[in-house]
Each structure stands twice: as C-alpha cells, then as structure tokens.
Design an enzyme around this catalytic site. Structure first.
Site, mmCIF file in Angstrom:
data_model
loop_
_atom_site.group_PDB
_atom_site.id
_atom_site.type_symbol
_atom_site.label_atom_id
_atom_site.label_comp_id
_atom_site.label_asym_id
_atom_site.label_seq_id
_atom_site.Cartn_x
_atom_site.Cartn_y
_atom_site.Cartn_z
ATOM 1 N N ARG A 134 -93.524 -100.318 -13.102
ATOM 2 C CA ARG A 134 -92.409 -99.364 -13.059
ATOM 3 C C ARG A 134 -92.512 -98.273 -14.116
ATOM 4 N NH1 ARG A 134 -89.670 -104.369 -11.921
ATOM 5 N NH2 ARG A 134 -88.957 -104.413 -9.754
ATOM 6 N N LYS A 156 -95.964 -83.269 -11.910
ATOM 7 C CA LYS A 156 -96.048 -83.564 -10.483
ATOM 8 C C LYS A 156 -97.235 -84.495 -10.246
ATOM 9 C CE LYS A 156 -94.077 -79.631 -7.987
ATOM 10 N NZ LYS A 156 -94.393 -78.568 -7.014
ATOM 11 N N GLU A 198 -105.308 -70.211 -9.274
ATOM 12 C CA GLU A 198 -104.060 -70.634 -9.909
ATOM 13 C C GLU A 198 -103.730 -69.782 -11.132
ATOM 14 O OE1 GLU A 198 -101.947 -72.556 -8.639
ATOM 15 O OE2 GLU A 198 -102.902 -74.141 -7.464
ATOM 16 N N LYS A 240 -95.997 -71.536 -17.015
ATOM 17 C CA LYS A 240 -95.614 -72.769 -16.331
ATOM 18 C C LYS A 240 -94.690 -73.615 -17.194
ATOM 19 C CE LYS A 240 -97.018 -76.445 -13.327
ATOM 20 N NZ LYS A 240 -98.069 -77.047 -12.480
ATOM 21 N N GLU A 250 -87.962 -79.058 -9.412
ATOM 22 C CA GLU A 250 -88.111 -78.082 -8.337
ATOM 23 C C GLU A 250 -86.873 -77.992 -7.445
ATOM 24 O OE1 GLU A 250 -91.323 -77.280 -4.845
ATOM 25 O OE2 GLU A 250 -92.155 -77.835 -6.783
ATOM 26 N N ARG A 254 -88.577 -73.564 -9.877
ATOM 27 C CA ARG A 254 -89.947 -74.054 -9.957
ATOM 28 C C ARG A 254 -90.715 -73.845 -8.654
ATOM 29 N NH1 ARG A 254 -92.191 -79.782 -12.540
ATOM 30 N NH2 ARG A 254 -94.373 -79.437 -11.941
ATOM 31 N N ASN A 258 -95.382 -72.292 -6.264
ATOM 32 C CA ASN A 258 -96.112 -72.600 -5.035
ATOM 33 C C ASN A 258 -96.453 -71.343 -4.230
ATOM 34 O OD1 ASN A 258 -96.251 -75.522 -5.131
ATOM 35 N ND2 ASN A 258 -94.029 -75.485 -4.877
ATOM 36 N N HIS A 261 -99.117 -71.490 -1.567
ATOM 37 C CA HIS A 261 -99.404 -72.892 -1.277
ATOM 38 C C HIS A 261 -98.961 -73.333 0.119
ATOM 39 C CE1 HIS A 261 -100.211 -72.845 -5.520
ATOM 40 N NE2 HIS A 261 -100.476 -74.127 -5.565
ATOM 41 N N HIS A 265 -101.817 -75.114 1.834
ATOM 42 C CA HIS A 265 -101.781 -76.528 2.203
ATOM 43 C C HIS A 265 -102.039 -76.716 3.698
ATOM 44 C CE1 HIS A 265 -99.172 -77.799 -1.510
ATOM 45 N NE2 HIS A 265 -100.417 -77.498 -1.827
ATOM 46 N N HIS A 278 -108.952 -76.801 -3.134
ATOM 47 C CA HIS A 278 -107.532 -76.436 -3.189
ATOM 48 C C HIS A 278 -107.358 -74.974 -3.611
ATOM 49 C CE1 HIS A 278 -103.245 -76.681 -3.880
ATOM 50 N NE2 HIS A 278 -103.405 -76.391 -5.150
#
Length: 373
Positions: A134, A156, A198, A240, A250, A254, A258, A261, A265, A278
């Site tokens: 956990r 993330k 990026e 960032k 987000e 935030r 992206n 993206h 993606h 990527h």
C-alpha cells in the site's frame, strides 16, 4: 484555463535544485552533471532500509552497477532488477516482475525503489511503489531527456492497456528526482529528438520566450551541448513544477501539460505501443493540435507553422500515420481528458497560453486528413 508561467531563473549552476511544493509530499528535483555518483538515500529513512533498483536491459549495463555501489553506502541491502526495454512492455506482466522480486526477496515497508531509466521505467516503478504494501518510497533517476523534462516530475505513474495509454495508474509522488545530464551522452539520437518534443511543448503552453530560445538553440540541443541541455531541462522542470504545485491531480490547469498528447496517444495505440517513440507521437500530435487551434479560430496559421517547423528541425515527424479519422476519433475517446464520450483537446489560445477545448468531430477529422500520410 490558461496560465502565466513563472519567470525563468538565471543560467544553471553545476548543481541546481528545484522544489515541487506539495505540502507534506514536497520534494526536490536535482539537475546537474555527475549526480549519479551522489544519489543519497540517507535522508529517506534509516540505514536498515533496503533498496531495489528498477531498470531495463539497455540501461542496466551502463549505470546499474555504479548506482548500486553508491546506494550500498546508505542501505542495508541493494538489489537490481532489469526489465525488458520498450513501451511494448509497459504492461501488467512486466509490472508483476517487480512485485515478484519484492515478494520473493522479502522487501519490507522501509524499502526504497529507484527508477533508473526512461519514462517507461519511471512510470512502472512509481506505480509499483504506490501499490506494494500500500505504498513504499521511490526515487526517480531519469536517464533520458524525455524523462528528465517531463515524466519523472509530478507523480504520474501508470501502465498501458491495449485500449489506451497510461489508463491504469496512480498519482504517487517520488521522494526526489535526480537528473544527471551526463546520462544523456549514451542516448541514441532518436531518443534525444523524442525528448525534445516534451521540451518544445512548454513554449506554446506556458512561455513563448522559451519557445524562441529553443528555436535559437535547437541545433545545440540536438548536438547535446551541455549548457543548452542544462537550461532546457531546468526551464522545463521550472514550468512543470509550477503547474503541478497548482494542480497536482489534474483537476484543471495540469491538463495543459498534455498538449499534443491526445493525438499522440492515439498514434501510439493505433500503431501498437513502441512502434513510434512517445516523443515522436507527441511531436506530431502538437502539430495536429496547433492546426486544430487554427481551425477553431484561436491562433493564426503562422504560429502553427512556426511550431511545425520547430518540430521538424528537432528531427520529429510532422505527419501522422494514416489510421483513418474514424480510428483516431475512436482511440481519442478513451483519452483521460474525455468527458461523457466527448473529446477535449489542449489547444493554444494565444502564444504561450493553452486551455482545454471541445471541437466538433468533423473539424477534428479535417485536421487528421490534412496532417496524416
């Protein structure tokens, strides 16, 4: 929501430290050369804590033994696991290899995981840390440009699902990010270009002056000039860090990180994860998102062309694969920014400012048809 980014700092020193301000989850980003030999876990826990370095089969021969020697000064036991390399392995089966090792060797709650590698390793190590018992501690030690300027920062963590990228994961912050610029010396040219995608994105979304700086220094960045890379990594992390400090999970702001993206993606999933890097998909996605910004009346065509030229100069594709508009739209509906089946795009609404927008499918399809081959 658009943003005004923080003012940039002066030129980088041999070791620079930025702070991600998240109350009790705050941590530092260290940027400089020779940092791999100075990764220190002494302030992360007791000397009896154990460490597992998670890396891949490409990075392990280059840096794993070196990091293991350093960490042996701070941990009672240090082991290494080398996962298969590539986006295609960012899945449940590979993630379970980390859990198998942790359980087999009896790692406890004081364990610290070290993510030594690029974005795939960082994402999977962070997700494993979030889940094991956990939650155990982890440190990001990014060795690619893309990871140093983006994926290692902000907490993330995720794995991919065949239907969508990064759809299974958690927000889980590291204890520290250690970005050793010397590790960029061993990157293939293709990975440098992928990382530059990026870097470039921070200009249109947050700092148009930074975009101009990148345009002036793109050749030096591709040539791995250390001063240019140092400033690019630092300024990217400054932006960032500011955004994540305002919106960790987000809920609004935030999402602008992206930019490109949603299209990117879709390209990755549509071609099969790992076919395009990527950063290659994101670079092309930014060109498509800029074109959509024009068609939505937000920016003029000259600004979109400026972005496309820079993406091309970075050695990145500016036209996507011809998957068909219907397939693109199908994949983009799985995007995490979608709401009730409606796709939301990060678009440029002014130079250096971005926001979330909805766009008619017909308009998006026009962009796809115009920007794919």
């Amino acid at each position: 929501m658009s943003i005004s980014s923080p003012n940039p700092s002066p030129p980088i020193s041999p070791l620079h430290q930025l702070r991600i301000d998240l109350a009790d989850r705050s941590y530092d980003i260290q940027i400089g050369c020779g940092l791999l030999d100075r990764v220190c876990a002494a302030d992360f826990g007791s000397a009896s804590s154990e460490a597992l370095i998670v890396t891949n089969t490409t990075v392990a021969p280059l840096y794993a033994e070196r990091l293991q020697r350093v960490l042996a000064n701070h941990h009672a036991r240090v082991h290494t696991i080398a996962l298969p390399d590539g986006e295609a392995y960012k899945d449940w089966a590979t993630l379970n290899l980390i859990f198998d090792r942790l359980l087999r060797d009896g790692f406890d709650r004081k364990t610290v995981l070290y993510a030594l590698g690029g974005g795939v390793i960082g994402d999977m190590t962070g997700f494993a840390a979030a889940c094991y018992m956990r939650g155990v501690a982890y440190v990001q030690v990014p060795t690619t440009l893309l990871a140093q300027v983006d994926s290692s920062v902000g907490g993330k963590t995720a794995i991919n699902h065949p239907a969508g990228k990064n759809m299974i994961g958690a927000f889980y912050q590291p204890l520290r990010v250690v970005a050793d610029l010397d590790t960029l010396d061993t990157l293939p040219d293709r990975e440098i270009s992928a990382g530059l995608a990026e870097v470039i994105k921070y200009g249109p979304i947050a700092d148009d002056d930074f975009l101009a700086w990148i345009e002036q220094h793109i050749d030096a960045l591709r040539a791995r000039d250390k001063d240019a890379l140092a400033y690019a990594v630092r300024r990217s992390c400054e932006i960032k860090a500011w955004v994540v400090g305002k919106d960790e999970r987000e809920s609004g702001l935030r999402a602008i990180l992206n930019f490109g993206h949603t299209f990117g993606h879709a390209i990755e999933a549509g071609l099969g994860f790992g076919t395009w890097l990527h950063g290659e998909a994101v670079g092309c996605g930014m060109v498509m998102a800029a074109e959509l910004s024009v068609r939505c009346g937000l920016i003029d065509a000259a600004y979109a062309q400026r972005i496309a030229r820079l993406i091309d100069r970075a050695g990145l594709p500016t036209r996507g694969p011809a998957l068909g508009a219907a397939r693109y739209l199908e994949l983009m509906r799985v995007d995490k920014k979608s709401e009730a089946g409606q796709i939301r795009f990060v678009l440029i609404d002014a130079p250096g400012h971005a926001s979330l927008h909805r766009a008619d499918d017909a308009l998006v399809a026009e962009v796809i048809e115009a920007r794919t081959v």
